[in-house]
Enzyme design. Sequence first.
Site, PDB file in Angstrom:
ATOM      1  N   LYS A   1      -3.962  -9.453  34.182  1.00  0.00           N
ATOM      2  CA  LYS A   1      -4.414  -7.952  34.280  1.00  0.00           C
ATOM      3  C   LYS A   1      -4.869  -7.415  32.976  1.00  0.00           C
ATOM      4  CE  LYS A   1      -1.909  -3.961  33.333  1.00  0.00           C
ATOM      5  NZ  LYS A   1      -2.913  -3.391  32.729  1.00  0.00           N
TER       6      LYS A   1
ATOM      7  N   GLY B   1       1.028  -7.076  23.602  1.00  0.00           N
ATOM      8  CA  GLY B   1       0.766  -5.821  23.642  1.00  0.00           C
ATOM      9  C   GLY B   1       1.929  -5.220  22.723  1.00  0.00           C
ATOM     10  N   SER B   2       2.442  -3.952  22.971  1.00  0.00           N
ATOM     11  CA  SER B   2       3.478  -3.406  22.190  1.00  0.00           C
ATOM     12  C   SER B   2       4.849  -3.945  22.272  1.00  0.00           C
ATOM     13  CB  SER B   2       3.309  -1.865  22.595  1.00  0.00           C
ATOM     14  OG  SER B   2       3.939  -1.450  23.896  1.00  0.00           O
ATOM     15  N   THR B   3       5.494  -3.716  21.308  1.00  0.00           N
ATOM     16  CA  THR B   3       6.902  -4.060  21.036  1.00  0.00           C
ATOM     17  C   THR B   3       7.670  -3.560  22.074  1.00  0.00           C
ATOM     18  OG1 THR B   3       6.782  -5.049  18.800  1.00  0.00           O
ATOM     19  CG2 THR B   3       9.122  -4.374  19.575  1.00  0.00           C
TER      20      THR B   3
ATOM     21  N   GLY C   1       7.166  -4.886  25.546  1.00  0.00           N
ATOM     22  CA  GLY C   1       7.789  -6.367  25.590  1.00  0.00           C
ATOM     23  C   GLY C   1       9.213  -6.378  25.421  1.00  0.00           C
TER      24      GLY C   1
ATOM     25  N   GLU D   1       3.874 -11.741  22.894  1.00  0.00           N
ATOM     26  CA  GLU D   1       3.090 -11.484  21.684  1.00  0.00           C
ATOM     27  C   GLU D   1       3.212 -10.089  21.152  1.00  0.00           C
ATOM     28  OE1 GLU D   1       1.013 -11.185  18.922  1.00  0.00           O
ATOM     29  OE2 GLU D   1      -0.650 -11.896  19.961  1.00  0.00           O
TER      30      GLU D   1
ATOM     31  N   CYS E   1      -2.687  -7.272  15.771  1.00  0.00           N
ATOM     32  CA  CYS E   1      -1.332  -7.216  15.507  1.00  0.00           C
ATOM     33  C   CYS E   1      -0.922  -8.016  14.572  1.00  0.00           C
ATOM     34  CB  CYS E   1      -0.776  -7.976  16.785  1.00  0.00           C
ATOM     35  SG  CYS E   1      -1.773  -9.616  17.242  1.00  0.00           S
TER      36      CYS E   1
ATOM     37  N   GLU F   1       4.044   0.109  13.013  1.00  0.00           N
ATOM     38  CA  GLU F   1       2.678  -0.419  13.127  1.00  0.00           C
ATOM     39  C   GLU F   1       1.645   0.737  13.489  1.00  0.00           C
ATOM     40  OE1 GLU F   1       1.911  -3.062  16.813  1.00  0.00           O
ATOM     41  OE2 GLU F   1       1.173  -4.159  15.539  1.00  0.00           O
TER      42      GLU F   1
END
Length: 483
Positions: free
Chosen positions: A185, A237-239, A242, A259, A293, A390
């Site tokens: 996706k 993507g974002s933490t 994640g 990641e 990132c 971030e």
Amino acid sequence: MESDMQFEYAAAPESRTIVNIKSKYGHFIDGKFVAGSKHFPTINPATEEILSHVAKAGKTEVDAAVKAARKAYLSTWSKMSGKERGKYLYRIARILQERSREFAVLESLDNGKPIREARDTDIPLAAAHFFYHAGWADKLDYAGLGIAPKPLGVAGQIIPWNFPLLMLAWKVAPALAAGNTVVLKPAESTPLTALLFAQVCQQAELPAGVVNILTGDGSTGALIVNHPGVDKIAFTGSTEVGKIIARTVAPTNKSVTLELGGKAANIVFDDAPIDEAVEGIVNGIFFNQGHVCCAGSRLLLQENIADEVLHKLKNRMEKIRVGDPLDKNTDVGAINSKEQISKIIDLAAAGDQEGAERWSPNCKLPTKGFWFAPTIFTGVTQAHRIAREEIFGPVLSVLTFRTPAEAIEKANNTPFGLSAGIWSEKGSRTLWASQQLRAGVIWANTFNKFDPASPFGGYKESGWGREGGRHGLSAYLKGANNE
Ligand code: NAI
Ligand code: MG
């Protein structure tokens, strides 16, 4: 001697006639494009022009894609010899090269990144990932996981919007080389190059169901993560997301690689080659609008050279060209989305409120679309939000240090650990510092260099596992660490 002479650039726009964007897209399931039900727009963030409407996959489409991937896994892909799989990967790599201009223009339109970067970085690296992994397909016995390591099965892959085709390549190439099939996706704001990649799969005559591409938002991503027919999840993507994924797969048998975010320190010691360091600082934070990132978003300057570096950096930043992403002279393009620009504006405002000093060059920003001038904050302390969170935009936080030990302590004082940069003329200092830094990727006297053979990934909240190289390949194989 520094010269103030500036030359005017004539506009050098890349033509967009090479791309053929349909007004509406469905999903790519079992080798065919199938109509979707609900559609949503994807825009060009540089102009806010609607480029197309893509479909939002729900449970029915996710089920169909996982079923197609399972069938292809059992009936063809896992049975095929590595040598044969490798031929398909080579074919895909070559088609990406042949159609590179088309991909580069489409990526720039849908994402807002400068055509120069799409053309010189994203697309060549995506092709390189397929070439590299094509070479592995018939050599898995030598991956260090024992004789004839087995694939995991069906991989669910969810990717972000900052490097759309490149992140697809990072995910799809190793999965296929190792004998897995995939359901991928793309991000909701950048789906178009993944849909063009689906056409490449058809052109390469890849067996039906080996690659399935579903468009949609986070809810589609969650359906893939939760699907019982998926054996492995690979996410970038974002933490925040994640962590949700880690919690979701924890009680299951699914393998997972994540990641996530970063807040990399780019450390300039007082023996560094200053002019090269300035180029590396600019590349580290302004490449891809800072939507990276592993961006060098915290600049750590040794105190005795800080004034000189900042003077040269500001001078260099005056020459950064911000504007039309399709212009071949453009260095910094558009911010990818309305959500992202408001996040950057909010975090920069927090920098002002907490007492850091903001500076941007005099650059004229286009009136339509989402834009943010390259910005640096000086007088930043470790407690400031702009030193901890971030930003994912063209905003650099500058801190100073006196001793090498203090540099390391500050660099490691972060919940992240994806990358770091070291600028020094002394090899011994570089090696010492790289051993102290808790970061997955460390660059010395350079920044943002990528190679498919080199593993990439983070410590702490920057993620789990590695992508690229032999390490990345092992995340798609059953072996010592992946039963
Ligand atoms: P995001 O993590 O929400 O989106 C990344 C991908 O995950 C997209 O394809 C999205 O549709 C999907 N997704 C969202 N929620 C999901 C869920 N619950 N389950 C499964 N998939 C899901 O990131 P977003 O909102 O686009 O950006 C927010 C921030 O995240 C950025 O400001 C940046 O700081 C960071 N980010 C980091 C990236 C990286 O490369 N490490 C890439 C993108 C964003
Ligand atoms: Mg878009």
